[in-house]
Design an enzyme around this catalytic site. Structure first.
Site, mmCIF file in Angstrom:
data_model
loop_
_atom_site.group_PDB
_atom_site.id
_atom_site.type_symbol
_atom_site.label_atom_id
_atom_site.label_comp_id
_atom_site.label_asym_id
_atom_site.label_seq_id
_atom_site.Cartn_x
_atom_site.Cartn_y
_atom_site.Cartn_z
ATOM 1 C CE1 TYR A 1 -3.004 3.044 0.983
ATOM 2 C CE2 TYR A 1 -2.428 2.617 3.495
ATOM 3 C CZ TYR A 1 -3.002 3.562 2.147
ATOM 4 O OH TYR A 1 -3.914 4.609 2.822
ATOM 5 C CG ASP B 1 12.778 -12.469 2.076
ATOM 6 O OD1 ASP B 1 11.744 -13.030 2.618
ATOM 7 O OD2 ASP B 1 13.492 -11.752 2.970
ATOM 8 C CE1 TYR C 1 4.152 -3.351 12.076
ATOM 9 C CE2 TYR C 1 3.269 -1.604 13.357
ATOM 10 C CZ TYR C 1 3.550 -2.201 12.334
ATOM 11 O OH TYR C 1 3.740 -0.867 11.394
ATOM 12 C CG PHE D 1 1.185 9.984 13.680
ATOM 13 C CD1 PHE D 1 2.678 10.205 13.583
ATOM 14 C CD2 PHE D 1 0.638 10.276 14.896
ATOM 15 C CE1 PHE D 1 3.331 10.439 14.751
ATOM 16 C CE2 PHE D 1 1.357 10.262 16.049
ATOM 17 C CZ PHE D 1 2.710 10.514 15.962
ATOM 18 N NE ARG E 1 -5.371 4.515 16.758
ATOM 19 C CZ ARG E 1 -5.606 4.587 17.929
ATOM 20 N NH1 ARG E 1 -5.862 5.597 18.862
ATOM 21 N NH2 ARG E 1 -6.090 3.250 18.701
#
Ligand SMILES: NC(=O)c1ccc[n+]([C@@H]2O[C@H](COP(=O)([O-])OP(=O)(O)OC[C@H]3O[C@@H](n4cnc5c(N)ncnc54)[C@H](O)[C@@H]3O)[C@@H](O)[C@H]2O)c1
Length: 331
Positions: A11, A50, A141, A169, A221
């Site tokens: 993305y 990879d 994560y 953010f 957020r």
């Protein structure tokens, strides 16, 4: 300039590649397609591999010795999955990044921009943070992201791997020219869930966490349009040598709008754009959730000369446009 983009089929990486091209730069992509989409690399220089593959990295730099900088976006990003399977995240994000950095150094390629995250911040009360604010990553994560930042700082000081960690953010939206955008299959991000709630039979949007110490109790957020985010990467590439150098070989910059938006405010904006009311259900916060934060953006303005230009409404509208273009089936 030629720029290596790891995770360029994802993305954010694909949007960065579009922004690089629009500014006359050439992205070279390495992506395993573990989650990325082949159509996002269409027409671009692409190595399916990879990031930890030493020989492929050497081949890339043999074939493109003029690559100036690496933008490292590749990684796994699903927070709940990282909680249930932390090994996978430490291996895929941390260990493979360490291999990538070592291999880049061996090839004398010592300029790197890293996709980090605002989820490193402690931010217990929905307040504004700066790059100096206290860190307390909650999920495996986020911990992998902090660990990578620590490796980068040490590698900068010891081996001269100059690097900039960009702490994103909350990216929303899609490339305004609709070349790529977020994935909508099994969405875990709030905008994907909003769109899902208006397009599936089970059309209820669950607000997870309504007792936070924020103006309406829902999480806060800092939603940043992915196209603005991509522009910040271009600035980081172009101003790289002013931001990091032998005196300051490692630097951290927050990337957000500087404004906090609560989940309820986001829902209202979405309802206005979509012209319909969302069916909402309140539920408890999930394990690892935080009230959230928004960023001070003085450092980004000073070092990158970058300011976000796109509104939350534009981000939501572009997400919807991308969704409608791709006809994701939620039935
Ligand atoms: N999307 C967000 O909300 C967000 C927020 C803060 C930070 N970030 C960071 O930004 C970066 C990009 O996120 P995104 O939303 O574009 O994710 P994404 O899943 O869309 O893209 C990640 C890309 O990395 C590739 N990849 C993963 N592991 C790889 C490996 N070992 N080798 C080669 N390719 C690999 C995937 O195939 C995918 O194309 C990530 O590092 C993420 O942690 C994302």
């Amino acid at each position: 300039m030629k720029v290596l983009v790891t995770g360029g089929a994802g993305y954010i990486g694909s949007t960065v590649c579009s922004a690089l091209e629009d500014k006359g730069h050439t992205p070279v992509i390495i992506d395993s397609l573990i989650t990325g989409k082949e159509k996002y690399v269409s027409g671009r220089i692409f190595y399916k591999s990879d990031i930890s593959e030493k020989n492929i990295l050497k081949k890339i730099f043999d074939e493109h010795p003029d690559i100036s900088t690496t933008i490292h976006c590749a990684g796994l990003i699903i927070v709940p999955e990282s909680t249930s399977n932390p090994y996978k995240y430490y291996e895929e994000n941390l260990i493979k990044s360490i291999h990538l950095f070592k291999n880049l150094l061996n090839l004398n390629k010592n300029k790197l921009i890293f996709s980090s995250t605002a989820s490193l911040y402690k931010s217990s009360n929905g307040s504004m943070v700066t790059e100096e604010s206290e860190l307390a990553p909650q999920s495996p994560y986020a911990k992998t992201k902090l660990a990578i930042e620590m490796v980068l700082e040490d590698f900068a000081n010891a081996y001269g791997l100059e690097s900039i960690a960009l702490r994103y953010f909350n990216p929303i939206g899609a490339d305004p020219k609709m070349r790529s955008g977020p994935y909508f299959e099994n969405p875990t991000h709030v905008v994907g869930k909003l769109i899902e709630s208006t397009n599936s039979k089970n059309n209820v949007f669950r607000i997870t966490g309504t007792d936070w110490n924020t103006r309406d109790g829902t999480g806060i957020r800092d939603y940043i349009h992915v196209w603005d985010l991509a522009q910040a990467h271009i600035a980081a590439v172009e101003y790289f040598d002013k931001i990091v150098n032998s005196n300051t070989p490692y630097n951290v910059i927050n990337l957000g709008t500087g404004e906090g938006t609560t989940v309820l405010e986001l829902i209202t904006a979405f309802e206005e754009i979509n012209g319909l009311e969302i069916i909402k259900e309140k539920s408890d916060a999930r394990h690892g959730d935080v009230a959230g934060s928004y960023t001070n953006r003085d450092k980004a303005l000073k070092l990158l000369k970058w300011e976000p230009r796109m509104s939350i409404e534009q981000g939501l509208a572009d997400s919807l446009k991308w969704f409608n273009k791709n006809n994701t089936d939620y039935s």
